[in-house]
Design a protein around this motif. Structure first.
Motif, PDB file in Angstrom:
ATOM      1  N   TYR A 101       0.828  -1.207   0.000  1.00 10.72           N
ATOM      2  CA  TYR A 101       0.000   0.000   0.000  1.00 10.72           C
ATOM      3  C   TYR A 101       0.864   1.260   0.000  1.00 10.72           C
ATOM      4  CZ  TYR A 101      -3.142   3.656   1.686  1.00 10.72           C
ATOM      5  OH  TYR A 101      -3.849   4.830   1.828  1.00 10.72           O
ATOM      6  N   TRP A 102       1.828   1.351   0.932  1.00 15.60           N
ATOM      7  CA  TRP A 102       2.605   2.592   0.994  1.00 15.60           C
ATOM      8  C   TRP A 102       3.531   2.725  -0.211  1.00 15.60           C
ATOM      9  CZ3 TRP A 102       7.808   3.272   1.080  1.00 15.60           C
ATOM     10  CH2 TRP A 102       8.629   2.317   1.656  1.00 15.60           C
ATOM     11  N   GLN A 103       4.044   1.627  -0.726  1.00 11.02           N
ATOM     12  CA  GLN A 103       4.906   1.718  -1.901  1.00 11.02           C
ATOM     13  C   GLN A 103       4.113   2.169  -3.126  1.00 11.02           C
ATOM     14  OE1 GLN A 103       6.827  -2.137  -1.877  1.00 11.02           O
ATOM     15  NE2 GLN A 103       8.513  -1.355  -0.639  1.00 11.02           N
ATOM     16  N   ARG A 104       2.875   1.695  -3.264  1.00 10.38           N
ATOM     17  CA  ARG A 104       2.001   2.131  -4.353  1.00 10.38           C
ATOM     18  C   ARG A 104       1.696   3.625  -4.217  1.00 10.38           C
ATOM     19  NH1 ARG A 104      -1.393  -1.605  -3.639  1.00 10.38           N
ATOM     20  NH2 ARG A 104      -2.823  -0.497  -2.271  1.00 10.38           N
ATOM     21  N   ARG A 105       1.384   4.059  -3.006  1.00  7.81           N
ATOM     22  CA  ARG A 105       1.128   5.490  -2.758  1.00  7.81           C
ATOM     23  C   ARG A 105       2.355   6.330  -3.101  1.00  7.81           C
ATOM     24  NH1 ARG A 105      -2.071   7.591   1.103  1.00  7.81           N
ATOM     25  NH2 ARG A 105      -1.343   9.476   0.090  1.00  7.81           N
ATOM     26  N   ARG A 106       3.512   5.834  -2.732  1.00  3.66           N
ATOM     27  CA  ARG A 106       4.771   6.557  -2.970  1.00  3.66           C
ATOM     28  C   ARG A 106       5.073   6.664  -4.468  1.00  3.66           C
ATOM     29  NH1 ARG A 106       8.651  10.029  -1.357  1.00  3.66           N
ATOM     30  NH2 ARG A 106      10.699   9.242  -1.813  1.00  3.66           N
ATOM     31  N   ARG A 107       4.789   5.620  -5.244  1.00  6.16           N
ATOM     32  CA  ARG A 107       4.990   5.683  -6.700  1.00  6.16           C
ATOM     33  C   ARG A 107       4.114   6.774  -7.312  1.00  6.16           C
ATOM     34  NH1 ARG A 107       5.217   0.172  -6.286  1.00  6.16           N
ATOM     35  NH2 ARG A 107       3.020  -0.088  -6.818  1.00  6.16           N
ATOM     36  N   ASN A 108       2.905   6.938  -6.781  1.00  2.00           N
ATOM     37  CA  ASN A 108       1.985   7.954  -7.298  1.00  2.00           C
ATOM     38  C   ASN A 108       2.270   9.349  -6.753  1.00  2.00           C
ATOM     39  OD1 ASN A 108       0.551   6.082  -8.830  1.00  2.00           O
ATOM     40  ND2 ASN A 108      -0.762   5.554  -7.120  1.00  2.00           N
ATOM     41  N   ASP A 109       2.970   9.435  -5.636  1.00  2.00           N
ATOM     42  CA  ASP A 109       3.275  10.732  -5.011  1.00  2.00           C
ATOM     43  C   ASP A 109       4.696  10.694  -4.460  1.00  2.00           C
ATOM     44  OD1 ASP A 109       3.413  13.126  -3.659  1.00  2.00           O
ATOM     45  OD2 ASP A 109       1.779  12.669  -2.260  1.00  2.00           O
ATOM     46  N   PRO A 110       5.704  11.038  -5.281  1.00  2.00           N
ATOM     47  CA  PRO A 110       7.093  10.968  -4.818  1.00  2.00           C
ATOM     48  C   PRO A 110       7.430  11.973  -3.710  1.00  2.00           C
ATOM     49  CG  PRO A 110       6.982  11.887  -7.034  1.00  2.00           C
ATOM     50  CD  PRO A 110       5.599  11.438  -6.671  1.00  2.00           C
ATOM     51  N   ASP A 111       6.548  12.932  -3.441  1.00  2.00           N
ATOM     52  CA  ASP A 111       6.765  13.892  -2.348  1.00  2.00           C
ATOM     53  C   ASP A 111       6.288  13.357  -1.000  1.00  2.00           C
ATOM     54  OD1 ASP A 111       7.827  15.741  -4.110  1.00  2.00           O
ATOM     55  OD2 ASP A 111       5.905  16.718  -4.467  1.00  2.00           O
ATOM     56  N   LEU A 112       5.666  12.182  -0.983  1.00  2.00           N
ATOM     57  CA  LEU A 112       5.085  11.593   0.218  1.00  2.00           C
ATOM     58  C   LEU A 112       6.159  11.128   1.201  1.00  2.00           C
ATOM     59  CD1 LEU A 112       2.411  10.493   1.553  1.00  2.00           C
ATOM     60  CD2 LEU A 112       2.937   8.326   0.404  1.00  2.00           C
ATOM     61  N   TRP A 113       6.006  11.530   2.455  1.00  2.00           N
ATOM     62  CA  TRP A 113       6.825  11.016   3.545  1.00  2.00           C
ATOM     63  C   TRP A 113       6.144   9.754   4.068  1.00  2.00           C
ATOM     64  CZ3 TRP A 113      11.198  13.413   5.642  1.00  2.00           C
ATOM     65  CH2 TRP A 113      11.462  14.707   5.201  1.00  2.00           C
ATOM     66  N   VAL A 114       6.926   8.729   4.373  1.00  2.00           N
ATOM     67  CA  VAL A 114       6.371   7.523   4.970  1.00  2.00           C
ATOM     68  C   VAL A 114       7.206   7.209   6.204  1.00  2.00           C
ATOM     69  CG1 VAL A 114       5.767   5.094   4.656  1.00  2.00           C
ATOM     70  CG2 VAL A 114       5.697   6.655   2.692  1.00  2.00           C
ATOM     71  N   ILE A 115       6.540   7.180   7.361  1.00  2.00           N
ATOM     72  CA  ILE A 115       7.236   6.848   8.604  1.00  2.00           C
ATOM     73  C   ILE A 115       6.495   5.706   9.294  1.00  2.00           C
ATOM     74  CG2 ILE A 115       8.262   9.123   8.927  1.00  2.00           C
ATOM     75  CD1 ILE A 115       6.079   9.775  10.947  1.00  2.00           C
ATOM     76  N   GLU A 116       7.234   4.931  10.048  1.00  2.00           N
ATOM     77  CA  GLU A 116       6.651   3.835  10.809  1.00  2.00           C
ATOM     78  C   GLU A 116       6.811   4.135  12.284  1.00  2.00           C
ATOM     79  OE1 GLU A 116       7.091  -0.480   9.650  1.00  2.00           O
ATOM     80  OE2 GLU A 116       8.316  -0.439  11.480  1.00  2.00           O
TER      81      GLU A 116
END
Length: 113
Positions: A81-96
C-alpha cells in the motif's frame, strides 16, 4: 505564507517524540521537505499495522484518515500500500511508528500544527 510547519519538521518532531516516549519510529521514505504529505504506518507491539494520514474526514473537518489491511496481520499488504502510494506521489513522507496509543502521537503532532 502558510501557518503550517514544513513536513520535514513535523516528521522529525513525531519521530523524536515517539523515540523519547520509549517507542520506535523510523523513516521509510523521505518526501518533500516543505509540503509533502505524511503517511504513518502505525503499529502497536509490532502488530496490527494500519496507515494514518491527515485528511478531510466525513464530517468535513481535518483529522486522521485510517487505512487498514483486509488481513490485520499482513504486513506485506501494508508495505504494498505505501509503496504504491509513494509511486503515485514521490513527495510523500512515509514513517513507521511502534508505540502504544500511536494515533494520539500522530494526532498531537500532525493535526495540531
Amino acid at each position: 505564507m502558510s501557518g503550517r510547519l514544513p513536513s520535514g519538521v513535523l516528521v522529525s518532531a513525531i519521530l523524536r517524540r515517539v523515540n523519547d516516549a520509549g517507542g520506535m519510529g523510523m523513516m521509510l521514505a523521505k518526501g518533500d521537505p516543505q509540503g509533502g504529505a505524511i503517511l504513518i504506518i502505525a503499529l502497536e507491539n509490532n502488530a496490527n499495522p494500519r496507515a494514518l494520514e491527515r485528511g478531510i474526514t466525513s464530517d468535513g473537518t481535518v483529522g486522521l484518515l485510517r487505512w487498514t489491511p483486509r488481513d490485520m496481520g499482513d504486513s506485506a499488504e501494508v508495505t504494498a500500500y505505501w509503496q504504491r502510494r509513494r509511486r503515485n506521489d514521490p513527495d510523500l513522507w512515509v514513517i513507521e511508528l511502534d508505540i502504544p496509543f500511536v494515533e494520539r502521537f500522530a494526532a498531537e503532532t500532525i493535526l495540531d500544527h
